[in-house]
Design a protein around this motif. Structure first.
Motif, PDB file in Angstrom:
ATOM      1  N   GLN A   1      36.076 -18.050  33.852  1.00 42.44           N
ATOM      2  CA  GLN A   1      35.700 -16.652  33.756  1.00 42.44           C
ATOM      3  C   GLN A   1      36.503 -15.813  34.756  1.00 42.44           C
ATOM      4  OE1 GLN A   1      31.405 -16.716  34.218  1.00 42.44           O
ATOM      5  NE2 GLN A   1      31.138 -15.646  32.275  1.00 42.44           N
ATOM      6  N   VAL A   2      36.852 -14.617  34.343  1.00 44.89           N
ATOM      7  CA  VAL A   2      37.588 -13.735  35.219  1.00 44.89           C
ATOM      8  C   VAL A   2      36.626 -13.135  36.240  1.00 44.89           C
ATOM      9  CG1 VAL A   2      39.031 -11.685  35.353  1.00 44.89           C
ATOM     10  CG2 VAL A   2      39.182 -13.199  33.356  1.00 44.89           C
ATOM     11  N   GLN A   3      36.989 -13.216  37.498  1.00 46.28           N
ATOM     12  CA  GLN A   3      36.184 -12.624  38.563  1.00 46.28           C
ATOM     13  C   GLN A   3      36.796 -11.294  38.977  1.00 46.28           C
ATOM     14  OE1 GLN A   3      33.231 -13.915  39.574  1.00 46.28           O
ATOM     15  NE2 GLN A   3      33.589 -15.389  37.930  1.00 46.28           N
ATOM     16  N   LEU A   4      35.963 -10.281  39.000  1.00 45.66           N
ATOM     17  CA  LEU A   4      36.421  -8.944  39.357  1.00 45.66           C
ATOM     18  C   LEU A   4      35.801  -8.523  40.682  1.00 45.66           C
ATOM     19  CD1 LEU A   4      36.058  -7.176  35.884  1.00 45.66           C
ATOM     20  CD2 LEU A   4      38.041  -8.366  36.838  1.00 45.66           C
ATOM     21  N   VAL A   5      36.545  -7.741  41.436  1.00 43.28           N
ATOM     22  CA  VAL A   5      36.056  -7.237  42.717  1.00 43.28           C
ATOM     23  C   VAL A   5      36.213  -5.727  42.736  1.00 43.28           C
ATOM     24  CG1 VAL A   5      36.333  -7.277  45.213  1.00 43.28           C
ATOM     25  CG2 VAL A   5      36.654  -9.376  43.895  1.00 43.28           C
ATOM     26  N   GLU A   6      35.097  -5.041  42.966  1.00 43.97           N
ATOM     27  CA  GLU A   6      35.108  -3.587  43.033  1.00 43.97           C
ATOM     28  C   GLU A   6      35.272  -3.130  44.488  1.00 43.97           C
ATOM     29  OE1 GLU A   6      31.928  -4.901  39.975  1.00 43.97           O
ATOM     30  OE2 GLU A   6      32.497  -5.430  42.020  1.00 43.97           O
ATOM     31  N   SER A   7      35.961  -2.014  44.658  1.00 38.88           N
ATOM     32  CA  SER A   7      36.108  -1.435  45.995  1.00 38.88           C
ATOM     33  C   SER A   7      36.347   0.057  45.873  1.00 38.88           C
ATOM     34  CB  SER A   7      37.268  -2.100  46.749  1.00 38.88           C
ATOM     35  OG  SER A   7      38.497  -1.853  46.090  1.00 38.88           O
ATOM     36  N   GLY A   8      36.278   0.745  47.004  1.00 39.46           N
ATOM     37  CA  GLY A   8      36.604   2.163  47.023  1.00 39.46           C
ATOM     38  C   GLY A   8      35.415   3.090  47.151  1.00 39.46           C
ATOM     39  N   GLY A   9      34.223   2.535  47.125  1.00 37.97           N
ATOM     40  CA  GLY A   9      33.050   3.385  47.268  1.00 37.97           C
ATOM     41  C   GLY A   9      32.948   3.972  48.661  1.00 37.97           C
ATOM     42  N   GLY A  10      32.018   4.894  48.820  1.00 41.63           N
ATOM     43  CA  GLY A  10      31.827   5.516  50.125  1.00 41.63           C
ATOM     44  C   GLY A  10      30.925   6.715  50.014  1.00 41.63           C
ATOM     45  N   LEU A  11      30.948   7.510  51.077  1.00 45.37           N
ATOM     46  CA  LEU A  11      30.112   8.706  51.162  1.00 45.37           C
ATOM     47  C   LEU A  11      30.979   9.943  50.985  1.00 45.37           C
ATOM     48  CD1 LEU A  11      27.515  10.264  51.945  1.00 45.37           C
ATOM     49  CD2 LEU A  11      28.210   9.965  54.338  1.00 45.37           C
ATOM     50  N   VAL A  12      30.568  10.799  50.069  1.00 41.32           N
ATOM     51  CA  VAL A  12      31.279  12.062  49.871  1.00 41.32           C
ATOM     52  C   VAL A  12      30.267  13.187  49.720  1.00 41.32           C
ATOM     53  CG1 VAL A  12      33.336  11.071  48.820  1.00 41.32           C
ATOM     54  CG2 VAL A  12      31.401  11.732  47.372  1.00 41.32           C
ATOM     55  N   GLN A  13      30.733  14.384  49.932  1.00 41.92           N
ATOM     56  CA  GLN A  13      29.901  15.558  49.696  1.00 41.92           C
ATOM     57  C   GLN A  13      29.956  15.939  48.225  1.00 41.92           C
ATOM     58  OE1 GLN A  13      31.464  18.515  52.397  1.00 41.92           O
ATOM     59  NE2 GLN A  13      30.109  17.846  54.036  1.00 41.92           N
ATOM     60  N   PRO A  14      28.989  16.670  47.754  1.00 41.03           N
ATOM     61  CA  PRO A  14      29.061  17.157  46.362  1.00 41.03           C
ATOM     62  C   PRO A  14      30.371  17.897  46.135  1.00 41.03           C
ATOM     63  CG  PRO A  14      26.908  17.588  47.282  1.00 41.03           C
ATOM     64  CD  PRO A  14      27.750  17.082  48.417  1.00 41.03           C
ATOM     65  N   GLY A  15      30.981  17.615  44.998  1.00 42.49           N
ATOM     66  CA  GLY A  15      32.280  18.196  44.708  1.00 42.49           C
ATOM     67  C   GLY A  15      33.446  17.367  45.191  1.00 42.49           C
ATOM     68  N   GLY A  16      33.145  16.324  45.924  1.00 43.64           N
ATOM     69  CA  GLY A  16      34.200  15.467  46.451  1.00 43.64           C
ATOM     70  C   GLY A  16      34.711  14.460  45.447  1.00 43.64           C
ATOM     71  N   SER A  17      35.666  13.655  45.884  1.00 42.59           N
ATOM     72  CA  SER A  17      36.321  12.684  45.010  1.00 42.59           C
ATOM     73  C   SER A  17      36.345  11.302  45.653  1.00 42.59           C
ATOM     74  CB  SER A  17      37.766  13.109  44.725  1.00 42.59           C
ATOM     75  OG  SER A  17      37.814  14.342  44.053  1.00 42.59           O
ATOM     76  N   LEU A  18      36.325  10.307  44.782  1.00 46.63           N
ATOM     77  CA  LEU A  18      36.517   8.931  45.200  1.00 46.63           C
ATOM     78  C   LEU A  18      37.374   8.212  44.170  1.00 46.63           C
ATOM     79  CD1 LEU A  18      32.987   7.780  46.468  1.00 46.63           C
ATOM     80  CD2 LEU A  18      35.046   8.018  47.842  1.00 46.63           C
ATOM     81  N   ARG A  19      38.061   7.202  44.625  1.00 44.89           N
ATOM     82  CA  ARG A  19      38.906   6.399  43.740  1.00 44.89           C
ATOM     83  C   ARG A  19      38.444   4.950  43.845  1.00 44.89           C
ATOM     84  NH1 ARG A  19      43.995   3.667  44.153  1.00 44.89           N
ATOM     85  NH2 ARG A  19      45.341   3.957  42.327  1.00 44.89           N
ATOM     86  N   LEU A  20      37.834   4.477  42.776  1.00 47.12           N
ATOM     87  CA  LEU A  20      37.338   3.103  42.745  1.00 47.12           C
ATOM     88  C   LEU A  20      38.391   2.188  42.143  1.00 47.12           C
ATOM     89  CD1 LEU A  20      33.669   3.619  41.504  1.00 47.12           C
ATOM     90  CD2 LEU A  20      34.608   3.818  43.821  1.00 47.12           C
TER      91      LEU A  20
END
Length: 125
Positions: A1-20
């Protein structure tokens, strides 16, 4: 099975951006359709976006359409979810998954079992 790893989360203010990022160490993600899902406290897991393996067709839930973009980073063997203009309704743990034909994105992820640890997204003023 392929194992996936998520990253890139965090804390942002409303209207902000994140890249997962959703990375695979053992297989080439180009061979698979990949979906992004999220689960907020006390709510069911829901599909956010999906990208097909064949022609790279992208799909989005209505709530994120126009603000989120899913894409492939072939150099890093990853699938990226760019999230812009985040709202206070979107804090959740975000997960990626191998999703053949974007099946679970379309019908709901309740039957999918091979979840990774996910990455936490917090939106707060």
């Amino acid at each position: 099975q392929v194992q996936l790893v998520e990253s890139g989360g965090g804390l942002v203010q409303p209207g902000g951006s994140l890249r997962l990022s959703c990375a695979a160490s053992s297989s080439t993600l180009d061979y698979f359709a990949v979906g992004w899902f999220r689960q907020a406290p006390g709510k069911k897991r829901e599909g956010v976006s999906c990208i097909t393996k064949s022609d790279g067709t992208t799909h989005y839930s209505e709530s994120v359409k126009g603000r989120f973009t899913i894409s492939r980073d072939n150099i890093k063997n990853a699938v990226i979810l760019q999230m812009n203009n985040l709202t206070l309704e979107e804090p959740a743990v975000y997960y990626c998954a191998i999703d053949p034909g974007c099946f679970f994105f379309r019908i709901g992820p309740a039957q999918y079992t091979n979840w990774g640890q996910g990455t936490q997204v917090t939106v707060s003023a």
